[in-house]
Design a protein around this motif. Structure first.
Motif, PDB file in Angstrom:
ATOM      1  N   TRP A  59       0.802  -1.215   0.000  1.00  0.00           N
ATOM      2  CA  TRP A  59       0.000   0.000   0.000  1.00  0.00           C
ATOM      3  C   TRP A  59       0.843   1.278   0.000  1.00  0.00           C
ATOM      4  O   TRP A  59       0.326   2.371   0.271  1.00  0.00           O
ATOM      5  N   LYS A  60       2.110   1.178  -0.300  1.00  0.00           N
ATOM      6  CA  LYS A  60       3.004   2.336  -0.188  1.00  0.00           C
ATOM      7  C   LYS A  60       2.570   3.508  -1.052  1.00  0.00           C
ATOM      8  O   LYS A  60       2.827   4.672  -0.722  1.00  0.00           O
ATOM      9  N   LYS A  85       4.159   8.406   4.356  1.00  0.00           N
ATOM     10  CA  LYS A  85       4.710   8.861   3.079  1.00  0.00           C
ATOM     11  C   LYS A  85       6.181   8.474   2.980  1.00  0.00           C
ATOM     12  O   LYS A  85       6.649   7.984   1.945  1.00  0.00           O
ATOM     13  N   ASP A  86       6.929   8.709   4.050  1.00  0.00           N
ATOM     14  CA  ASP A  86       8.358   8.388   4.078  1.00  0.00           C
ATOM     15  C   ASP A  86       8.556   7.133   4.911  1.00  0.00           C
ATOM     16  O   ASP A  86       8.530   7.178   6.143  1.00  0.00           O
ATOM     17  N   GLN A  87       8.732   6.017   4.239  1.00  0.00           N
ATOM     18  CA  GLN A  87       8.914   4.738   4.909  1.00  0.00           C
ATOM     19  C   GLN A  87      10.400   4.394   4.906  1.00  0.00           C
ATOM     20  O   GLN A  87      10.980   4.109   3.864  1.00  0.00           O
ATOM     21  N   LYS A  88      10.995   4.421   6.088  1.00  0.00           N
ATOM     22  CA  LYS A  88      12.452   4.315   6.201  1.00  0.00           C
ATOM     23  C   LYS A  88      12.968   2.889   6.055  1.00  0.00           C
ATOM     24  O   LYS A  88      14.106   2.672   5.666  1.00  0.00           O
ATOM     25  N   THR A  89      12.136   1.888   6.402  1.00  0.00           N
ATOM     26  CA  THR A  89      12.544   0.494   6.304  1.00  0.00           C
ATOM     27  C   THR A  89      11.432  -0.314   5.652  1.00  0.00           C
ATOM     28  O   THR A  89      10.330   0.199   5.392  1.00  0.00           O
ATOM     29  N   GLU A  90      11.706  -1.565   5.419  1.00  0.00           N
ATOM     30  CA  GLU A  90      10.758  -2.449   4.743  1.00  0.00           C
ATOM     31  C   GLU A  90       9.412  -2.528   5.456  1.00  0.00           C
ATOM     32  O   GLU A  90       8.368  -2.633   4.820  1.00  0.00           O
ATOM     33  N   TRP A  91       9.436  -2.465   6.794  1.00  0.00           N
ATOM     34  CA  TRP A  91       8.207  -2.641   7.563  1.00  0.00           C
ATOM     35  C   TRP A  91       7.767  -1.352   8.260  1.00  0.00           C
ATOM     36  O   TRP A  91       6.899  -1.380   9.125  1.00  0.00           O
TER      37      TRP A  91
END
Length: 400
Positions: free
Chosen positions: A269-270, A372-378
């Motif tokens: 869902w990114k 919005k800003d996803q720093k890691t895979e999870w």
């Protein structure tokens, strides 16, 4: 408190599943628990998470000894394949042949509902996890049924608390879980004082892969209705959100509102940053000692944080541990029921309590926003607000 940090070995797991000891709450006798889950079939991902969380929960709560006051806990795992007839048979087998003192299960709401009369027949406790159908603690309930899982109405009340006005369309699976959830959703809007109006309900077979016709009916029903216009998706298993999004509901001013899901699904869902929804558990939200251990240890062992069904498994383990610790000498299911009514226990979400009236675990829920800003895979969600249990007016409808 020290806790084991080594992964459970195959030999230890095999020992947990042994079935040799009799089921009498007497000093020195083993305590036996059945864990029934749909480990094969459409809900196997949920079932496997539940089992992992359950075993990790017992490990944490017993300091790795798998014992309470010197008495070993033996867990007998059974796969009902999410089939009601098999679930009923396996629970009867657990109570009658295996002589378990408590049972936990199962994944499918249909199978769980089929199991409820068996608990009453044998007069032994069944802790329902993770099935959510409201009927489990409403019209199908009996006094031997407790539930650590959230109910459809708890899900619905959490979602409704975030929607104050506008128009709603629902897409759900055409079976007990989906229809139950939508009925709860419609009622929850009124219970929370929302002025939002439900304009369409769309039900599709659980095996559906082409959502074109269903989505178009929803779009047509919503497109001229008052804003905000939301399409709420309630779906177990592979989620249709991406397929619905590909049809560009924004053309009609329609926003998708997903229910919480397992991490591998939410990971897709990114592209929907800013979309909001509600969820039972997300590993980064609760702040407590148990969840800290759970997240760190699960990440170490499985290279990813615990998921919502893993947390549910751990909650069920905590309920089992609390019950057996409070009533170590209970002679029968009626004495165990008396000990468990009103019982509170710690979980990765914080404290839960079995409500005396219907044995539903009262618990908080979470309002999230996709990052919005996803720093890691999870690193998927940010917390908008923890919704306390006091804001979820869950009705009592078990006709006790």
């Amino acid at each position: 408190m020290k806790h084991l940090i080594k992964p459970l070995s195959g030999a230890i797991l095999a020992a947990f599943a042994a079935t040799a000891a009799p089921s009498v709450f007497a000093q020195g006798k083993d305590l036996k628990v059945a864990l029934i889950a749909g480990k094969t079939g459409p809900l196997e991902a949920y079932a496997k998470e539940t089992e992992v969380g359950f075993m990790m929960g017992l490990e944490y709560l017993t300091n790795g000894t798998m014992a309470i006051n010197g008495r070993r806990i033996k867990v007998i795992v059974k796969d009902d394949q999410s089939k009601p007839d098999l679930g009923r048979t396996l629970l009867a087998e657990a109570y009658g042949d295996d002589k378990v003192d408590l049972a936990v299960g199962t994944t499918s709401s249909g199978s769980a509902i089929a199991m409820l009369p068996v608990a009453k027949e044998y007069k032994k406790v069944l802790i329902v996890e993770p099935a959510v159908a409201d009927a489990i603690t409403q019209e199908k309930w009996n006094k031997y049924i407790f539930r650590t899982a959230r109910s459809s109405m708890q899900d619905a009340l959490a979602a409704a608390s975030t929607l104050k006005s506008g128009s709603v369309g629902f897409l759900a699976q055409d079976y007990a879980f989906g229809r139950d959830a939508i009925e709860a959703g419609k009622e929850a809007l009124g219970a929370t004082g929302s002025k939002a109006r439900v304009v369409h309900e769309e039900y599709a077979p659980a095996t559906t892969t082409d959502f074109t016709a269903s989505a178009q009916r929803l779009f047509n029903a919503l497109k001229d209705k008052p804003q905000p216009r939301v399409l709420a998706i309630v779906w177990a298993g592979p989620n249709p959100m991406n397929k619905i999004a590909d049809m560009k509901p924004e053309r009609y001013g329609i926003a998708l509102v997903p229910g919480g899901n397992i991490l591998p699904v939410m990971k897709t869902w990114k592209s929907y940053a800013g979309t909001e929804g509600t969820i039972y558990y997300y590993y980064a939200f609760p702040k407590n000692k148990m969840n800290d251990w759970f997240v760190a240890e699960h990440t170490k062992r499985y290279k990813m944080p615990p998921d919502m069904f893993t947390a549910g498994g751990m909650a069920a383990a905590s309920a089992v541990h609390a019950a057996l610790s409070k009533a170590p000498n209970a002679k029968n299911g009626d004495e165990m029921v008396a000990a468990m009514e009103g019982l509170s226990f710690e979980t990765p979400k914080g404290k839960m309590t079995f409500r005396k009236e219907d044995h539903q675990a009262i618990q908080p829920m979470y309002h999230f926003r996709i990052k919005k800003d996803q720093k890691t895979e999870w690193d998927l969600l940010e917390l908008v607000r923890e919704i306390p249990a006091t804001e979820l007016p869950l009705p009592v409808r078990n006709k006790r």
